[in-house]
Design a protein around this motif. Sequence first.
Motif, PDB file in Angstrom:
ATOM      1  N   LEU A 149      35.072  55.921  48.524  1.00  0.00           N
ATOM      2  CA  LEU A 149      34.320  56.423  49.264  1.00  0.00           C
ATOM      3  C   LEU A 149      32.360  56.705  49.567  1.00  0.00           C
ATOM      4  N   ASP A 150      32.262  55.676  48.246  1.00  0.00           N
ATOM      5  CA  ASP A 150      30.921  55.583  47.907  1.00  0.00           C
ATOM      6  C   ASP A 150      29.965  54.527  49.150  1.00  0.00           C
ATOM      7  N   GLU A 151      31.622  53.436  49.550  1.00  0.00           N
ATOM      8  CA  GLU A 151      31.399  52.178  49.639  1.00  0.00           C
ATOM      9  C   GLU A 151      31.199  52.597  50.848  1.00  0.00           C
ATOM     10  N   ARG A 152      32.195  53.676  51.865  1.00  0.00           N
ATOM     11  CA  ARG A 152      31.314  53.655  52.722  1.00  0.00           C
ATOM     12  C   ARG A 152      29.855  54.473  53.595  1.00  0.00           C
ATOM     13  N   ILE A 153      29.884  55.107  52.212  1.00  0.00           N
ATOM     14  CA  ILE A 153      28.354  55.497  52.830  1.00  0.00           C
ATOM     15  C   ILE A 153      27.734  54.847  52.552  1.00  0.00           C
ATOM     16  N   LEU A 154      27.691  54.228  52.140  1.00  0.00           N
ATOM     17  CA  LEU A 154      27.228  52.553  51.378  1.00  0.00           C
ATOM     18  C   LEU A 154      26.053  51.768  53.017  1.00  0.00           C
ATOM     19  N   TRP A 155      27.984  51.848  53.674  1.00  0.00           N
ATOM     20  CA  TRP A 155      27.621  50.964  54.659  1.00  0.00           C
ATOM     21  C   TRP A 155      27.121  51.624  56.060  1.00  0.00           C
ATOM     22  N   ALA A 156      27.219  52.961  55.921  1.00  0.00           N
ATOM     23  CA  ALA A 156      26.464  53.561  56.988  1.00  0.00           C
ATOM     24  C   ALA A 156      24.661  54.034  56.674  1.00  0.00           C
ATOM     25  N   ARG A 157      24.776  53.508  55.345  1.00  0.00           N
ATOM     26  CA  ARG A 157      23.444  54.086  55.321  1.00  0.00           C
ATOM     27  C   ARG A 157      22.754  52.298  55.467  1.00  0.00           C
ATOM     28  N   GLN A 158      23.465  51.308  55.386  1.00  0.00           N
ATOM     29  CA  GLN A 158      22.751  50.085  56.230  1.00  0.00           C
ATOM     30  C   GLN A 158      22.917  50.063  57.666  1.00  0.00           C
ATOM     31  N   LEU A 159      24.229  50.659  58.489  1.00  0.00           N
ATOM     32  CA  LEU A 159      24.323  50.978  59.559  1.00  0.00           C
ATOM     33  C   LEU A 159      23.346  51.453  60.224  1.00  0.00           C
TER      34      LEU A 159
END
Length: 440
Positions: A149-159
């Motif tokens: 879940l943390d990875e997906r949110i980190l990805w969203a922060r980049q996006l």
Amino acid sequence: MQGTAEGRTPQEIAETIHRHCSVSLLRAHRLARGLTLKSAAAELRNLGAGHGEKAPKPDPIQLGYWETGRNHPRPLTVELLCSFYASTPEEIGLTCTATMQALTLPGTPDIRTCPSAGGSFGLRLDAARREVDRTLASATVSPAQLDLLDERILWARQLYLYSPPAPMLETLLSLLADVEDLAGDRQPAAVQVRLSELTAVLSTLTADSLMKLGDLTRSQAWYGTARAAADDSGNVELRARVRAQAAMLPFYYGPLEVAVALTREARMMTRGRPSATTAFAAAAEARALARLGDAREAQDALHNAADLFERSGSGADTDDAFSFPERRFLLYRSGALTALGNTNQARRVQARARDLYPAKTGIDPALLQLETAICSALDQCPADACDLAGSAILTTLPAHRTPILRARAREVIRVLPPPTRSSRPARELREILALPPGAR
């Protein structure tokens, strides 16, 4: 852990996790020891503390990037990781940069390109997946589940850095639903803290998206939710960051005094310790003070922000919506200098900042050009000012041409010398601002 009970070494357990769970060797070593990203990063920093000032100081975000191949650690960091996991570079999978960069997690959707299932069937799919997640967690959230879940949110922060706000809201709401679905059940304290942190991050980005879209009432409400979640987590750095970010709403739409109060509160929370958050808060405070006309305090805040930024090493290894790289520091510095009327210095800062922005980015370059237009207006060059402002609006992609840009462009007209506010260039700029969204 079953492997430990059977007398297997962490290396053997890690290899099994790597083979059967389709995760990188580096991640498998952490999971084999039952560590979260946060706890592993903390232990790595403690281990590196005895190796001098040049020793790596990884944070959970960086560690997550290394584990998924989005970034490759420096040689000193590889040595630290090998020491921490008592392994060779080959055993933790860090011998080939290309291999690390190519790693992906099978089964993890790329939220940039993955189409959403529509209608009731899509809702059923989402509900089924969450139910499976709960079953796998056995009434709690496993470290691996939380990391994903943390990875997906980190990805969203980049996006978030380059995505238009309207479609970004869809991604953020989907992630919020997943976080809240887990937070709705009673969790151990450490897990609940992490879920509160993730809620604060997602709520802040939601509020910022709504601000860009001009939905000020909802933006203010979401900033309130973000502050409540950050306070619930007890994470001082996050509490300060949310407040500094919330100051953007009153900075653009007023009252400016609230922006100053929020940034000062954020700076006081961090007790002046050099960090990306403290540098961000000080730079935002300087910009708000300058627009209030408090030149002396604004200059003091600018000097403080520059010192904090230099000492913090902000944005050296990460680049997402919660980092504070040099280009963003220069954007805030430009805003302060422009408001103070230091147009020559402001132009130099704006040029430096524009050179640092990647080709694929959001509205910051347009905001910089609008500040250059304001400088031209202050320098009694109304035609140049209006041309620059109109170009900033028209060359911005339609999906990014949101009310916040138009509000800043109207500032150009406001600072024009009164006799020129009804001139032909000013009228043409007003016509551009009156165009419907997406028009050229």
